[in-house]
Design a protein around this motif. Structure first.
Motif, PDB file in Angstrom:
ATOM      1  N   THR A   1       0.844  -1.182   0.000  1.00  0.00           N
ATOM      2  CA  THR A   1       0.000   0.000   0.000  1.00  0.00           C
ATOM      3  C   THR A   1       0.884   1.238   0.000  1.00  0.00           C
ATOM      4  N   TYR A   2       0.474   2.259  -0.776  1.00  0.00           N
ATOM      5  CA  TYR A   2       1.235   3.501  -0.888  1.00  0.00           C
ATOM      6  C   TYR A   2       0.313   4.702  -0.751  1.00  0.00           C
ATOM      7  N   MET A   3       0.839   5.758  -0.134  1.00  0.00           N
ATOM      8  CA  MET A   3       0.173   7.062  -0.096  1.00  0.00           C
ATOM      9  C   MET A   3       1.075   8.020  -0.858  1.00  0.00           C
ATOM     10  N   ASP A   4       0.519   8.631  -1.891  1.00  0.00           N
ATOM     11  CA  ASP A   4       1.342   9.607  -2.605  1.00  0.00           C
ATOM     12  C   ASP A   4       0.770  11.001  -2.430  1.00  0.00           C
ATOM     13  N   VAL A   5       1.638  11.977  -2.646  1.00  0.00           N
ATOM     14  CA  VAL A   5       1.324  13.378  -2.402  1.00  0.00           C
ATOM     15  C   VAL A   5       1.651  14.173  -3.665  1.00  0.00           C
ATOM     16  N   HIS A   6       0.696  14.989  -4.072  1.00  0.00           N
ATOM     17  CA  HIS A   6       0.880  15.911  -5.191  1.00  0.00           C
ATOM     18  C   HIS A   6       0.753  17.317  -4.622  1.00  0.00           C
ATOM     19  N   THR A   7       1.662  18.201  -4.970  1.00  0.00           N
ATOM     20  CA  THR A   7       1.598  19.590  -4.500  1.00  0.00           C
ATOM     21  C   THR A   7       1.388  20.519  -5.695  1.00  0.00           C
ATOM     22  N   GLY A   8       1.142  21.777  -5.405  1.00  0.00           N
ATOM     23  CA  GLY A   8       0.981  22.749  -6.476  1.00  0.00           C
ATOM     24  C   GLY A   8      -0.366  22.676  -7.170  1.00  0.00           C
ATOM     25  N   MET A   9      -1.375  22.127  -6.507  1.00  0.00           N
ATOM     26  CA  MET A   9      -2.688  21.981  -7.117  1.00  0.00           C
ATOM     27  C   MET A   9      -3.712  22.898  -6.434  1.00  0.00           C
ATOM     28  N   LYS A  10      -3.251  24.078  -6.084  1.00  0.00           N
ATOM     29  CA  LYS A  10      -4.096  25.055  -5.394  1.00  0.00           C
ATOM     30  C   LYS A  10      -5.352  25.341  -6.220  1.00  0.00           C
ATOM     31  N   GLY A  11      -6.500  25.315  -5.550  1.00  0.00           N
ATOM     32  CA  GLY A  11      -7.763  25.603  -6.211  1.00  0.00           C
ATOM     33  C   GLY A  11      -8.392  24.424  -6.925  1.00  0.00           C
ATOM     34  N   GLU A  47      -7.165  24.579  -0.732  1.00  0.00           N
ATOM     35  CA  GLU A  47      -6.497  25.778  -0.209  1.00  0.00           C
ATOM     36  C   GLU A  47      -4.986  25.608  -0.177  1.00  0.00           C
ATOM     37  N   ALA A  48      -4.535  24.440   0.274  1.00  0.00           N
ATOM     38  CA  ALA A  48      -3.097  24.156   0.334  1.00  0.00           C
ATOM     39  C   ALA A  48      -2.548  23.706  -1.017  1.00  0.00           C
ATOM     40  N   GLY A  49      -3.438  23.218  -1.894  1.00  0.00           N
ATOM     41  CA  GLY A  49      -2.998  22.720  -3.190  1.00  0.00           C
ATOM     42  C   GLY A  49      -2.375  21.338  -3.117  1.00  0.00           C
ATOM     43  N   THR A  50      -2.792  20.563  -2.119  1.00  0.00           N
ATOM     44  CA  THR A  50      -2.227  19.228  -1.918  1.00  0.00           C
ATOM     45  C   THR A  50      -3.269  18.161  -2.227  1.00  0.00           C
ATOM     46  N   VAL A  51      -2.847  17.134  -2.950  1.00  0.00           N
ATOM     47  CA  VAL A  51      -3.691  15.983  -3.262  1.00  0.00           C
ATOM     48  C   VAL A  51      -2.991  14.741  -2.739  1.00  0.00           C
ATOM     49  N   TYR A  52      -3.777  13.836  -2.159  1.00  0.00           N
ATOM     50  CA  TYR A  52      -3.274  12.572  -1.622  1.00  0.00           C
ATOM     51  C   TYR A  52      -3.991  11.431  -2.326  1.00  0.00           C
ATOM     52  N   CYS A  53      -3.254  10.382  -2.676  1.00  0.00           N
ATOM     53  CA  CYS A  53      -3.843   9.199  -3.302  1.00  0.00           C
ATOM     54  C   CYS A  53      -3.386   7.949  -2.556  1.00  0.00           C
ATOM     55  N   LEU A  54      -4.316   7.053  -2.307  1.00  0.00           N
ATOM     56  CA  LEU A  54      -4.011   5.776  -1.671  1.00  0.00           C
ATOM     57  C   LEU A  54      -4.118   4.689  -2.725  1.00  0.00           C
ATOM     58  N   SER A  55      -3.102   3.849  -2.799  1.00  0.00           N
ATOM     59  CA  SER A  55      -3.107   2.794  -3.812  1.00  0.00           C
ATOM     60  C   SER A  55      -2.489   1.510  -3.283  1.00  0.00           C
ATOM     61  N   GLU A  56      -2.766   0.441  -4.015  1.00  0.00           N
ATOM     62  CA  GLU A  56      -2.068  -0.835  -3.832  1.00  0.00           C
ATOM     63  C   GLU A  56      -1.297  -1.056  -5.116  1.00  0.00           C
ATOM     64  N   ALA A  57      -0.033  -1.456  -4.982  1.00  0.00           N
ATOM     65  CA  ALA A  57       0.811  -1.577  -6.170  1.00  0.00           C
ATOM     66  C   ALA A  57       1.995  -2.487  -5.898  1.00  0.00           C
ATOM     67  N   PRO A  58       2.606  -2.994  -6.965  1.00  0.00           N
ATOM     68  CA  PRO A  58       3.806  -3.806  -6.789  1.00  0.00           C
ATOM     69  C   PRO A  58       5.021  -2.991  -6.356  1.00  0.00           C
ATOM     70  N   SER A  59       5.009  -1.675  -6.653  1.00  0.00           N
ATOM     71  CA  SER A  59       6.140  -0.816  -6.269  1.00  0.00           C
ATOM     72  C   SER A  59       5.723   0.645  -6.364  1.00  0.00           C
ATOM     73  N   LYS A  60       6.500   1.505  -5.695  1.00  0.00           N
ATOM     74  CA  LYS A  60       6.211   2.936  -5.811  1.00  0.00           C
ATOM     75  C   LYS A  60       6.536   3.438  -7.206  1.00  0.00           C
ATOM     76  N   GLU A  61       7.465   2.788  -7.880  1.00  0.00           N
ATOM     77  CA  GLU A  61       7.795   3.173  -9.250  1.00  0.00           C
ATOM     78  C   GLU A  61       6.606   2.932 -10.184  1.00  0.00           C
ATOM     79  N   ALA A  62       5.872   1.845  -9.952  1.00  0.00           N
ATOM     80  CA  ALA A  62       4.675   1.568 -10.760  1.00  0.00           C
ATOM     81  C   ALA A  62       3.616   2.643 -10.538  1.00  0.00           C
TER      82      ALA A  62
END
Length: 83
Positions: free
Chosen positions: A3-13, A45-60
């Motif tokens: 399981t992985y949690m990824d973070v995207h920034t710069g997505m304000k609004g 407001e912060a421009g942050t997005v979080y995604c939860l996934s299941e994957a074989p690797s973080k590279e995938a």
């Protein structure tokens, strides 16, 4: 699968519709890398997005996000979870 949690920034609004469209773009191609995106959250407001996934690797996970047009800034393994 891990399981992985990824973070995207710069997505304000970001809107709910834009978040949904980005999530659908991931879902459309996730099987090609053996990834399954479970859920996405955003703080417009912060421009942050979080995604939860299941994957074989973080590279995938990153390859899917890159191909969908929104590479992650951070990807963290989530070795423990409770609900």
């Amino acid at each position: 699968m891990a399981t992985y949690m990824d973070v995207h920034t710069g997505m304000k609004g970001i809107t709910k519709e834009e978040l949904s469209a980005a999530h659908r773009a991931d879902l459309a191609i996730e099987a090609e890398e053996g990834v399954h995106f479970k859920q996405a959250w955003a703080d417009p407001e912060a421009g942050t997005v979080y995604c939860l996934s299941e994957a074989p690797s973080k590279e995938a996970v990153q390859r899917i996000h890159e191909r969908a047009g929104h590479p992650a800034d951070e990807i963290h393994p989530v070795p423990l979870m409770v609900s």
